[in-house]
Design a protein around this motif. Structure first.
Motif, PDB file in Angstrom:
ATOM      1  N   THR A 280       0.859  -1.195   0.000  1.00  0.00           N
ATOM      2  CA  THR A 280       0.000   0.000   0.000  1.00  0.00           C
ATOM      3  C   THR A 280       0.891   1.239   0.000  1.00  0.00           C
ATOM      4  OG1 THR A 280      -0.001   0.003   2.400  1.00  0.00           O
ATOM      5  CG2 THR A 280      -1.888  -1.048   1.326  1.00  0.00           C
ATOM      6  N   GLY A 281       0.282   2.390  -0.239  1.00  0.00           N
ATOM      7  CA  GLY A 281       0.999   3.669  -0.190  1.00  0.00           C
ATOM      8  C   GLY A 281       1.623   4.049  -1.518  1.00  0.00           C
ATOM      9  N   GLY A 282       2.020   5.317  -1.618  1.00  0.00           N
ATOM     10  CA  GLY A 282       2.580   5.843  -2.852  1.00  0.00           C
ATOM     11  C   GLY A 282       3.925   5.207  -3.199  1.00  0.00           C
ATOM     12  N   VAL A 283       4.093   4.873  -4.453  1.00  0.00           N
ATOM     13  CA  VAL A 283       5.356   4.294  -4.923  1.00  0.00           C
ATOM     14  C   VAL A 283       5.713   4.935  -6.263  1.00  0.00           C
ATOM     15  CG1 VAL A 283       6.542   2.199  -5.722  1.00  0.00           C
ATOM     16  CG2 VAL A 283       4.875   2.048  -3.861  1.00  0.00           C
ATOM     17  N   LEU A 284       6.950   5.409  -6.361  1.00  0.00           N
ATOM     18  CA  LEU A 284       7.439   5.868  -7.656  1.00  0.00           C
ATOM     19  C   LEU A 284       8.386   4.783  -8.173  1.00  0.00           C
ATOM     20  CD1 LEU A 284       7.467   8.184  -9.710  1.00  0.00           C
ATOM     21  CD2 LEU A 284       9.428   9.133  -8.514  1.00  0.00           C
ATOM     22  N   LEU A 285       7.956   4.113  -9.229  1.00  0.00           N
ATOM     23  CA  LEU A 285       8.797   3.062  -9.817  1.00  0.00           C
ATOM     24  C   LEU A 285       9.685   3.707 -10.866  1.00  0.00           C
ATOM     25  CD1 LEU A 285       6.445   0.037 -10.635  1.00  0.00           C
ATOM     26  CD2 LEU A 285       8.199   0.175  -8.873  1.00  0.00           C
ATOM     27  N   VAL A 286      10.989   3.513 -10.755  1.00  0.00           N
ATOM     28  CA  VAL A 286      11.890   4.123 -11.730  1.00  0.00           C
ATOM     29  C   VAL A 286      12.655   3.020 -12.464  1.00  0.00           C
ATOM     30  CG1 VAL A 286      12.152   6.431 -10.755  1.00  0.00           C
ATOM     31  CG2 VAL A 286      13.417   4.550  -9.738  1.00  0.00           C
ATOM     32  N   PRO A 303       1.381  -6.374  -8.655  1.00  0.00           N
ATOM     33  CA  PRO A 303      -0.003  -6.714  -8.278  1.00  0.00           C
ATOM     34  C   PRO A 303      -0.906  -5.492  -8.123  1.00  0.00           C
ATOM     35  CG  PRO A 303       1.458  -6.896  -6.384  1.00  0.00           C
ATOM     36  CD  PRO A 303       2.321  -6.520  -7.539  1.00  0.00           C
ATOM     37  N   ARG A 304      -0.346  -4.279  -8.236  1.00  0.00           N
ATOM     38  CA  ARG A 304      -1.177  -3.075  -8.054  1.00  0.00           C
ATOM     39  C   ARG A 304      -1.296  -2.324  -9.380  1.00  0.00           C
ATOM     40  NH1 ARG A 304       1.529   0.153  -3.253  1.00  0.00           N
ATOM     41  NH2 ARG A 304      -0.157   1.578  -3.788  1.00  0.00           N
ATOM     42  N   GLN A 305      -2.373  -1.573  -9.484  1.00  0.00           N
ATOM     43  CA  GLN A 305      -2.571  -0.775 -10.706  1.00  0.00           C
ATOM     44  C   GLN A 305      -1.661   0.455 -10.662  1.00  0.00           C
ATOM     45  OE1 GLN A 305      -6.391   1.227 -12.320  1.00  0.00           O
ATOM     46  NE2 GLN A 305      -6.868  -0.916 -12.009  1.00  0.00           N
ATOM     47  N   ALA A 306      -1.031   0.754 -11.783  1.00  0.00           N
ATOM     48  CA  ALA A 306      -0.098   1.895 -11.791  1.00  0.00           C
ATOM     49  C   ALA A 306      -0.546   2.957 -12.788  1.00  0.00           C
ATOM     50  CB  ALA A 306       1.300   1.404 -12.160  1.00  0.00           C
ATOM     51  N   SER A 307       0.077   4.138 -12.683  1.00  0.00           N
ATOM     52  CA  SER A 307      -0.124   5.207 -13.669  1.00  0.00           C
ATOM     53  C   SER A 307       1.214   5.427 -14.371  1.00  0.00           C
ATOM     54  CB  SER A 307      -0.559   6.485 -12.983  1.00  0.00           C
ATOM     55  OG  SER A 307      -1.760   6.254 -12.321  1.00  0.00           O
ATOM     56  N   TYR A 308       1.135   5.946 -15.581  1.00  0.00           N
ATOM     57  CA  TYR A 308       2.340   6.025 -16.407  1.00  0.00           C
ATOM     58  C   TYR A 308       2.534   7.417 -16.977  1.00  0.00           C
ATOM     59  CZ  TYR A 308       1.459   1.121 -15.974  1.00  0.00           C
ATOM     60  OH  TYR A 308       1.206  -0.109 -15.420  1.00  0.00           O
ATOM     61  N   ILE A 309       3.789   7.789 -17.117  1.00  0.00           N
ATOM     62  CA  ILE A 309       4.080   9.046 -17.801  1.00  0.00           C
ATOM     63  C   ILE A 309       4.692   8.646 -19.140  1.00  0.00           C
ATOM     64  CG2 ILE A 309       5.248  11.266 -17.631  1.00  0.00           C
ATOM     65  CD1 ILE A 309       5.876  10.573 -14.736  1.00  0.00           C
ATOM     66  N   ALA A 310       4.124   9.173 -20.222  1.00  0.00           N
ATOM     67  CA  ALA A 310       4.649   8.792 -21.536  1.00  0.00           C
ATOM     68  C   ALA A 310       4.845  10.031 -22.398  1.00  0.00           C
ATOM     69  CB  ALA A 310       3.690   7.825 -22.205  1.00  0.00           C
ATOM     70  N   ASP A 351       0.630  11.075  -3.467  1.00  0.00           N
ATOM     71  CA  ASP A 351       0.039  11.500  -2.197  1.00  0.00           C
ATOM     72  C   ASP A 351      -1.216  10.703  -1.887  1.00  0.00           C
ATOM     73  OD1 ASP A 351      -0.088  13.055   0.061  1.00  0.00           O
ATOM     74  OD2 ASP A 351      -1.373  14.560  -0.860  1.00  0.00           O
ATOM     75  N   ASN A 352      -1.869  10.226  -2.924  1.00  0.00           N
ATOM     76  CA  ASN A 352      -3.083   9.443  -2.718  1.00  0.00           C
ATOM     77  C   ASN A 352      -2.805   7.946  -2.764  1.00  0.00           C
ATOM     78  OD1 ASN A 352      -5.713  11.183  -2.541  1.00  0.00           O
ATOM     79  ND2 ASN A 352      -4.275  12.259  -3.835  1.00  0.00           N
ATOM     80  N   GLY A 353      -1.552   7.599  -2.526  1.00  0.00           N
ATOM     81  CA  GLY A 353      -1.198   6.191  -2.354  1.00  0.00           C
ATOM     82  C   GLY A 353      -1.132   5.376  -3.624  1.00  0.00           C
ATOM     83  N   LYS A 354      -0.937   6.033  -4.767  1.00  0.00           N
ATOM     84  CA  LYS A 354      -0.894   5.289  -6.027  1.00  0.00           C
ATOM     85  C   LYS A 354       0.551   4.955  -6.424  1.00  0.00           C
ATOM     86  CE  LYS A 354      -5.288   5.858  -6.516  1.00  0.00           C
ATOM     87  NZ  LYS A 354      -6.189   4.746  -6.361  1.00  0.00           N
ATOM     88  N   ILE A 355       0.659   4.064  -7.412  1.00  0.00           N
ATOM     89  CA  ILE A 355       1.973   3.728  -7.977  1.00  0.00           C
ATOM     90  C   ILE A 355       2.131   4.476  -9.294  1.00  0.00           C
ATOM     91  CG2 ILE A 355       3.409   1.903  -8.979  1.00  0.00           C
ATOM     92  CD1 ILE A 355       2.458  -0.028  -7.092  1.00  0.00           C
ATOM     93  N   CYS A 356       3.264   5.119  -9.489  1.00  0.00           N
ATOM     94  CA  CYS A 356       3.530   5.775 -10.778  1.00  0.00           C
ATOM     95  C   CYS A 356       4.826   5.219 -11.347  1.00  0.00           C
ATOM     96  CB  CYS A 356       3.706   7.280 -10.594  1.00  0.00           C
ATOM     97  SG  CYS A 356       2.211   8.069 -10.116  1.00  0.00           S
ATOM     98  N   LEU A 357       4.813   5.047 -12.652  1.00  0.00           N
ATOM     99  CA  LEU A 357       6.011   4.524 -13.309  1.00  0.00           C
ATOM    100  C   LEU A 357       6.660   5.624 -14.131  1.00  0.00           C
ATOM    101  CD1 LEU A 357       7.812   2.252 -14.525  1.00  0.00           C
ATOM    102  CD2 LEU A 357       6.030   1.923 -16.220  1.00  0.00           C
ATOM    103  N   ALA A 358       7.982   5.747 -13.989  1.00  0.00           N
ATOM    104  CA  ALA A 358       8.690   6.757 -14.790  1.00  0.00           C
ATOM    105  C   ALA A 358       9.982   6.146 -15.313  1.00  0.00           C
ATOM    106  CB  ALA A 358       8.988   7.971 -13.933  1.00  0.00           C
TER     107      ALA A 358
END
Ligand code: DC
Length: 455
Positions: A280-286, A303-310, A351-358
């Motif tokens: 759980t909690g915010g994760v920045l995947l690099v 296993p968690r849904q992520a957001s992506y910067i493209a 901040d809202n506990g999501k995963i983002c991939l960069a």
């Protein structure tokens, strides 16, 4: 949901909590009208105290220790019904044709306003005025009962709180700037008295609406409170405007299910170090970037849904592909990798506990080797951490995807793809400064960590 111009935001809370400054700033930032409901109760109280309506009355209010003649509740309600209040702006209140903006802030008015505001007849008058002011939407309204009674259908409701001591201290600092004789203990007593009156009265007492977001501001700076509120509003609005984007985006899961079968069967996808990704909690995947196969590989591996910067061009070159990317939680970023709007969005997501991939390198490596990182990733991390956002930075080393789909190839070929997630990266020592050099240093450290994971 209203669009941004029509938004209705309520901010309630006890005396001295900083509602006015916060509400004013939020209204200005979102280009909404700011309405301070307390100012209307104050204007009526001022009228009562000056006794101009009843002419002969001295303006004394029952129970407030004045020596003049005593006004009954009926007299006061009559005054409230007769006065003409024009709410021009929160800095310009006109009462029966006279501007009273300064007068309504006097100590005398402050001392008596809670008594006047407790009368049902007075509240009925004020609630009507407030509802009219908010009829077309586009407002930030502050007070005690705005989210619970006046505008129960508001789009966003906040309840600000702070300890009595902290509120007294803030009010003391504020008053000291203009009036040197103020005493802290007296202010504290006065706020305590108002708290009691405002929360114990029978009609519309100060209570938190169950739909309101509670913010304890005791240990937060004004700036932090404001950015917290803006982020919450922004986040909900963004989610609202994206059909599929929520924590259980079924479309995302469907696509991932199919892709995972393909990646596992065809590329023999090998995932390692998954235990390093917090549940759980915010994760920045690099991650390092080798091929177009990388973002889906990451998506199906966690296993968690992520957001992506493209890269923004990916969204525009083929409109259908751009549409698909958006439905899969992707955000376009400008080519140079410095796009403050996207940064803010990523920070809100974290901040809202999501995963983002960069991909810190910005583009795919042409050689299969790691490339130097762009400073953008350092800037996001630095901005987020300095805003007090809590999240982990997790490195991921991708290998094999360049062989599975070389840059100039037309189609993919069978080649094992390996994803290896490393331990969280600590960059706390690099948060002191916010300049390009520091952002680059953060970005470099990330690439070092990705490099250390090995292939
Ligand atoms: O926020 P303020 O201190 O200017 O408010 C003055 C008084 O008005 C406060 O003591 C309680 C009353 N009030 C109220 O009863 N309901 C509101 N919505 C706003 C203010």
């Amino acid at each position: 949901m209203n669009n941004k111009k029509r938004l209705i935001i309520t901010i309630d809370g006890p005396a001295g909590v900083g509602k006015s400054t916060v509400s004013k700033t939020i209204a200005k930032r979102l280009q909404l009208k700011h309405i301070d409901s307390g100012a209307i109760y104050r204007a009526i109280t001022y009228k009562v105290l000056t006794g101009q309506v009843l002419g002969t009355v001295q303006g004394a209010i029952k129970g407030n220790g004045n020596n003049g003649s005593t006004l009954s509740e009926d007299d006061i309600v009559t005054i409230a019904r007769q006065v003409k209040i024009e709410y021009k702006t929160s800095d310009r209140i006109v009462l029966d044709g006279d501007e009273v903006t300064k007068q309504i802030r006097s100590q005398e008015v402050t001392r008596c306003v809670s008594t006047v505001a407790a009368y049902k007849g007075v509240r009925d008058v004020v609630v009507n005025i407030l509802k009219r002011l908010a009829a077309d939407g586009g407002v930030v309204m502050e007070g005690r009962d705005i989210g619970s009674v006046v505008l129960p259908d508001a789009d966003f409701k906040f309840y600000l709180d702070a300890t009595l001591q902290e509120r007294a201290r803030r009010r003391y600092e504020e008053l000291k700037r203009s009036d040197k004789d103020v005493e802290l203990y007296k202010i504290q007593l006065e706020i305590k008295h108002r708290d009691k009156q405002d929360s114990s009265r029978e009609i519309a007492p100060l209570i938190m609406d169950p739909g309101a977001a509670y913010i304890d501001t005791s240990i937060l700076t004004l700036k932090e409170v404001i950015s917290l509120i803006i982020r919450k509003i922004d986040f909900i609005l963004k989610i609202d405007s994206m059909v599929f984007f929520n924590s259980s985006n079924p479309f995302y899961y469907m696509v991932c299910f199919v892709l995972k079968l393909f990646y596992t069967k065809y590329f023999g996808l090998n995932i390692q170090g998954l235990e390093n990704i917090p549940a759980t909690g915010g994760v920045l995947l690099v991650c390092n970037h080798l091929s177009h196969l990388d973002p889906p590989a990451v998506a199906v591996s966690i296993p968690r849904q992520a957001s992506y910067i493209a890269r923004s061009s990916l969204f525009t070159v083929k409109p259908l592909f751009g549409w698909l990317l958006k439905r899969l939680n992707s955000y376009p970023i400008n080519r140079d990798g410095i796009d403050r709007d996207v940064f803010k969005r990523v920070i809100t997501l974290l901040d809202n506990g999501k995963i983002c991939l960069a991909f810190p390198e910005g583009t795919r490596s042409k050689t299969g080797q790691l490339q130097p990182a762009k400073p953008g990733i350092g800037m996001i991390i630095s901005m987020a951490k300095n805003e007090g956002v809590r999240f982990s930075v997790i490195p991921c080393r991708i290998s094999g995807s360049d062989k599975a789909f070389p840059p100039d190839a037309k189609w993919v070929k069978k080649y094992p793809i390996i994803l290896n997630y490393g331990k969280p990266i600590d960059i706390s020592d690099l948060l002191v400064k916010q300049d390009r050099q520091t952002y680059q240093a953060i970005a470099d450290r990330i690439m070092e960590h990705i490099g250390e994971i090995g292939v």
